[in-house]
Enzyme design. Structure first.
Site, short mmCIF file in Angstrom:
data_model
loop_
_atom_site.label_atom_id
_atom_site.label_comp_id
_atom_site.label_asym_id
_atom_site.label_seq_id
_atom_site.Cartn_x
_atom_site.Cartn_y
_atom_site.Cartn_z
N HIS A 138 14.87 -21.95 -17.72
CA HIS A 138 13.41 -22.06 -17.85
C HIS A 138 12.76 -21.69 -16.52
CE1 HIS A 138 9.62 -23.37 -19.45
NE2 HIS A 138 9.44 -24.22 -18.46
N LYS A 159 3.87 -22.75 -13.11
CA LYS A 159 4.76 -21.59 -12.88
C LYS A 159 4.13 -20.30 -13.43
CE LYS A 159 8.11 -23.56 -15.13
NZ LYS A 159 7.47 -24.88 -15.37
N SER A 160 3.66 -20.36 -14.67
CA SER A 160 3.10 -19.15 -15.29
C SER A 160 1.81 -18.73 -14.60
CB SER A 160 2.85 -19.40 -16.78
OG SER A 160 4.06 -19.64 -17.47
N ASP A 177 8.78 -18.00 -19.00
CA ASP A 177 9.23 -19.10 -19.85
C ASP A 177 10.75 -19.15 -20.00
OD1 ASP A 177 8.64 -21.42 -21.41
OD2 ASP A 177 9.13 -20.26 -23.20
N ARG A 243 10.76 -28.53 6.66
CA ARG A 243 9.67 -27.92 7.41
C ARG A 243 10.15 -26.82 8.35
NH1 ARG A 243 5.50 -32.43 9.50
NH2 ARG A 243 4.34 -30.49 9.87
#
Length: 311
Positions: A138, A159-160, A177, A243
């Site tokens: 995914h 994400k999309s 997806d 970091r």
């Protein structure tokens, strides 16, 4: 999973010397190729008829040197029902005995003008990629500055939306997806979209977007090597994030590991720009430029100078 003979013909631009339509529907189930040298001498103990048979200059020259009846007999032994096809390289002329045996045994005869070694490499690479075992993950796979970046994270993290922003910034969408990933070799991962989701991206509140229609052919890519994984997660004040970039993580798929970085998502952060920077930084490291190492060297040098001054 299998590949049809007609798909190989289309991909490698082969010429059909003999092949009824039903013969071009034969399935190829192995990426291995046989160059039948010993078989032409009559040695068939370890013959693998289920592979594509590739004839180059050496095999062709030996075949032509044989008497006509012997040539026909050895080809009859080679051409078995499970043989997908026979390919003759370098544009060499197919002997009449080969055509006769192919008609009787129902085997497609194909030719190519390409050199044998080049044709063999292209054919093996194509079959390897098509027949490799797929693992579906995914996420969103993007081509960023020519490098494949897999964006993952919890559902609803964005994400999309990040992928769409990267498309607007000139990068290319590979898959949204569901990303089908396979190992092309022992060290290389490749990803591609599911056929039903090709060029599509889903944005909550908007729906499904056809990226190719809206942004053009330059905004999409059919497949890409997967070189870097980025994991998006909600910012947590109680969690320590890397970091300096010296805490290396890896994502392993199909036995191949690639580097993975975690990016905290917080209001006000431009995640697409951060991912661009991560991709460029990874490429710089691959070229030998490591900003973390440079910082360490500068810090060590500064500490050493201060110690001398305070001595």
């Amino acid at each position: 999973m299998s590949v049809l003979v007609k798909e190989v013909i289309e991909k490698l631009r082969l010429d059909i010397v003999y092949g009824e339509p039903e013969l071009l529907e034969k399935e190829i189930n192995t990426a291995d190729i046989t160059r039948p040298g010993l078989e032409m001498t009559g040695y068939f103990d370890y013959y693998t008829p289920e592979r594509i048979q590739l004839l180059g200059m050496k095999e062709w020259s030996y075949l032509i040197s044989m008497p006509s009846n012997s040539r026909y007999e050895v080809l009859k032994k080679m051409f078995l029902p499970e043989t997908p096809a026979v390919i003759v390289a370098r544009g060499l002329v197919v002997p009449e005995e080969m055509l006769k045996a192919a008609r009787e045994c129902k085997i497609a005869i194909l030719t190519s003008r390409a050199a044998t070694s080049r044709l063999s490499g292209e054919l093996s690479s194509y079959l390897d990629s098509r027949l490799a075992e797929r693992t579906s993950v995914h996420g969103v796979l993007m081509d960023i500055y020519g490098m494949g970046v897999l964006i993952q994270g919890d559902s609803g993290i964005g994400k999309s939306e990040t992928g769409l922003e990267l498309v607007k910034r000139g990068h290319r969408l590979v898959a949204d997806d569901r990303v089908d990933i396979f190992a092309k070799d022992e060290i290389t991962l490749w990803g591609e979209p599911a056929e039903i989701l090709k060029h599509l991206i889903e944005i909550r509140g908007v729906g499904i977007i056809d990226v190719m229609s809206l942004y053009g052919a330059s905004a999409v890519k059919d497949s890409s090597q997967v070189q870097l994984a980025v994991y998006l997660e909600n910012y947590d004040t109680h969690k320590t994030f890397d970091r300096l970039g010296n805490n290396a993580e890896e994502l392993e798929v199909s036995g191949v590991a690639i580097p993975r970085i975690r990016i905290p998502v917080k209001t006000g952060r431009n995640i697409s720009v951060v991912i661009e920077a991560a991709a460029m930084n990874y490429r710089a490291k691959e070229m030998g430029f490591d900003a973390t190492r440079l910082f360490d060297e500068r810090l060590t040098s500064l500490i050493a100078r201060n110690e001398v001054q305070n001595a």
